[in-house]
Write an enzyme that holds these catalytic residues in place. Sequence first.
Site, short mmCIF file in Angstrom:
data_model
loop_
_atom_site.label_atom_id
_atom_site.label_comp_id
_atom_site.label_asym_id
_atom_site.label_seq_id
_atom_site.Cartn_x
_atom_site.Cartn_y
_atom_site.Cartn_z
N ASN A 52 2.72 3.11 -10.93
CA ASN A 52 1.57 3.25 -11.62
C ASN A 52 0.37 3.30 -10.77
O ASN A 52 -0.73 3.73 -10.89
CB ASN A 52 1.42 1.97 -12.50
CG ASN A 52 -0.09 1.68 -12.75
OD1 ASN A 52 -0.40 2.34 -13.70
ND2 ASN A 52 -0.87 0.51 -12.43
N THR B 232 -9.18 2.03 -18.63
CA THR B 232 -8.69 1.08 -17.52
C THR B 232 -9.69 1.00 -16.06
O THR B 232 -9.24 0.74 -15.14
CB THR B 232 -7.58 1.86 -16.75
OG1 THR B 232 -7.72 3.34 -16.50
CG2 THR B 232 -6.38 2.03 -17.93
N LYS C 119 -1.83 15.03 -9.90
CA LYS C 119 -0.95 14.47 -11.30
C LYS C 119 0.00 15.82 -11.44
O LYS C 119 1.13 15.38 -12.18
CB LYS C 119 -1.85 14.17 -12.32
CG LYS C 119 -2.52 12.77 -12.17
CD LYS C 119 -1.42 11.65 -11.89
CE LYS C 119 -2.45 10.37 -12.00
NZ LYS C 119 -1.21 9.21 -11.81
N ASP D 291 1.00 -1.02 0.01
CA ASP D 291 0.14 -0.10 0.22
C ASP D 291 0.70 1.10 0.02
O ASP D 291 1.37 1.32 1.17
CB ASP D 291 -0.77 0.20 1.29
CG ASP D 291 -1.92 1.20 1.23
OD1 ASP D 291 -1.57 2.06 0.40
OD2 ASP D 291 -2.71 1.07 2.19
N VAL D 292 0.93 1.92 -1.04
CA VAL D 292 2.06 2.93 -1.32
C VAL D 292 1.65 4.26 -0.33
O VAL D 292 2.53 5.05 -0.31
CB VAL D 292 2.12 3.66 -2.74
CG1 VAL D 292 2.31 2.51 -3.58
CG2 VAL D 292 0.72 4.06 -3.09
N TYR E 53 -7.91 15.34 -8.89
CA TYR E 53 -7.20 14.55 -9.63
C TYR E 53 -5.96 15.31 -10.29
O TYR E 53 -4.91 14.97 -10.30
CB TYR E 53 -8.15 13.46 -10.40
CG TYR E 53 -7.26 12.55 -11.35
CD1 TYR E 53 -6.91 11.43 -10.62
CD2 TYR E 53 -6.98 12.89 -12.63
CE1 TYR E 53 -6.26 10.35 -11.66
CE2 TYR E 53 -6.36 11.94 -13.52
CZ TYR E 53 -5.75 10.79 -12.82
OH TYR E 53 -5.43 9.74 -13.47
#
Length: 300
Positions: A93, A194, A163, A66-67, A159
Amino acid sequence: MTMTARQQLVWFITGATSEQGFGAHLVSNALSRGDLVIATGRSQEKLDNILEKHENTENLRVLQLDVTNPTTVRDVVNQAVGFWGRIDVAVNNAGNGELGLIEETDTSAIRHQFETNLFGPVEVVKAILPHMRSRRSGTIVFLGSRSVWIGETPGLAHYSASKAAMHAMAEGLASEVSHLGIRVLLLAPGAFRTNIYASSPFHQENSIPDYDGLRAACIQRFKGIAGHEPGDPVKAMQILVDVVRGEGVAVGKKWPEPGTSLLLGNDAERDLYKRFDKLKAAVLEWADVIRSVWYPINAN
């Protein structure tokens, strides 16, 4: 890193457990080239499914990660290095989407967005860099987004902001580690099928009547995108492996310089140029003001 086409690489991939996601397709493509892969994700059950899908090949290992939990990232990376003695390619990713209007979205959701899309990748990079520095070799990949050029889209700001921060971090890292033989690749994909839109909640727990119309339009828009994205994630990951390995579509092309990204998708290209044109128009409109704030050239 200079590499022959036959060299076997060790890939470390975060966020590999979504069946339709970039990560799962990247695992498949890297394995198809004869490379070694360490696939990570939060769900052990889904990781076991990846092993089963690839018939428990000796070229694949899986690790729970879990990053957003920085206390475990370094241990997992060290364990990954122990499998084959190195990590040649680290792919950031893992990510998520927290959609919603700014005033209506709880700040905790925005923080979670940044924990996953920015601070998680940073923790992974900081854990892997000592291993790559010691070998003076390695490639670090960031899955950015064309959303950095369409941050004005209602409902997408959280979001896009996460990013955009990732893009800046990747660009800075590229300049800082290039002298150590370490390459950084920043991808800017457009809309790919995705399942990201279908799995991203649109926050409306703090609904405000003034936004009712806009919120409804946003929800309808994002629902309309889900499942109809024009990008093929299989093709995207084929290109990523080509670029890292210097094969296929990458033959004869220069590695993207720090401060640039590799765009994937017609929509990514379109949105970059639209943003450029808007910025250029604003600069031209305000040029006299922009150039009016320096001290006189000959002033002390």
